[in-house]
Write a protein that holds these residues in place. Structure first.
Motif, PDB file in Angstrom:
ATOM      1  N   PHE A  96       0.847  -1.180   0.000  1.00 52.63           N
ATOM      2  CA  PHE A  96       0.000   0.000   0.000  1.00 52.63           C
ATOM      3  C   PHE A  96       0.886   1.234   0.000  1.00 52.63           C
ATOM      4  CE2 PHE A  96      -2.624  -3.234   2.082  1.00 52.63           C
ATOM      5  CZ  PHE A  96      -3.726  -3.197   1.250  1.00 52.63           C
ATOM      6  N   ILE A 118       0.239   0.244   6.704  1.00 48.75           N
ATOM      7  CA  ILE A 118       0.442   0.067   5.259  1.00 48.75           C
ATOM      8  C   ILE A 118       1.767  -0.613   4.955  1.00 48.75           C
ATOM      9  CG2 ILE A 118      -1.086   1.944   4.575  1.00 48.75           C
ATOM     10  CD1 ILE A 118       1.425   3.615   3.952  1.00 48.75           C
ATOM     11  N   GLU A 163      -6.431  -4.531   2.858  1.00 47.25           N
ATOM     12  CA  GLU A 163      -7.061  -3.221   3.008  1.00 47.25           C
ATOM     13  C   GLU A 163      -8.191  -3.279   4.040  1.00 47.25           C
ATOM     14  OE1 GLU A 163      -9.164   0.221   0.237  1.00 47.25           O
ATOM     15  OE2 GLU A 163      -8.781  -1.752  -0.615  1.00 47.25           O
ATOM     16  N   ILE A 177      -7.641   2.596  -0.340  1.00 46.61           N
ATOM     17  CA  ILE A 177      -6.220   2.790  -0.087  1.00 46.61           C
ATOM     18  C   ILE A 177      -5.499   2.286  -1.342  1.00 46.61           C
ATOM     19  CG2 ILE A 177      -4.267   2.166   1.358  1.00 46.61           C
ATOM     20  CD1 ILE A 177      -6.261   1.651   3.631  1.00 46.61           C
ATOM     21  N   LYS A 187      -2.923   0.786  -3.944  1.00 48.41           N
ATOM     22  CA  LYS A 187      -1.992  -0.329  -3.890  1.00 48.41           C
ATOM     23  C   LYS A 187      -1.037  -0.228  -5.072  1.00 48.41           C
ATOM     24  CE  LYS A 187      -5.731  -3.191  -2.192  1.00 48.41           C
ATOM     25  NZ  LYS A 187      -6.597  -4.309  -2.463  1.00 48.41           N
TER      26      LYS A 187
END
Length: 135
Positions: free
Chosen positions: A5, A73, A79, A127, A129
């Protein structure tokens, strides 16, 4: 290739959206559960008041949120797990802050309103990636 991430704008979007949505949810709840006749006339001033105090009281939570986000992350591949941990931490923090500043019977509904806003806004944003080469 490993999936990682990236540190992106998710925390800021999540924070701002929950600050904006929380008071709106509280207002809708108040429309159905209070006997205030003039509640509609004061919506803008009440909303601004909620935004200002929400912003002021949420800054320490947001700093802690950023620290946890940056750690997660780097260490977590899911996620859903990242969002769940962040949401739980934020909701618990909201309850602690609102209860610690005192208030009236509406503090529980305010906590719930902000919690709904936190959960909703986390579902709305993703989020980012990216793939990285395993070394």
């Amino acid at each position: 290739m490993a999936l990682i991430f990236t540190n992106n704008t998710y925390p800021i979007k999540h924070w701002v959206t929950s600050l904006v949505i929380g008071p709106l949810i509280e207002y809708v709840y108040s429309l159905f559960h209070t006997s205030f006749i003039n509640l509609g006339a004061d919506i803008i001033s009440i909303y601004v008041l909620y935004l200002v105090f929400g912003l002021a009281f949420s800054i320490p939570v947001f700093v802690f949120y950023l620290l946890i986000f940056n750690a997660l992350i780097k260490t977590t591949q899911s996620e859903i797990i990242i969002k769940t941990i962040l949401n739980l931490m934020t909701i618990i923090s909201v309850f602690i802050i609102i209860k610690s500043i005192g208030g009236t019977a509406m503090t529980t509904s305010l906590c719930i309103s902000y919690s709904i806003g936190i959960i909703f806004s986390s579902l709305f944003y993703k989020i980012k990636k990216q793939n990285s080469a395993d070394t």
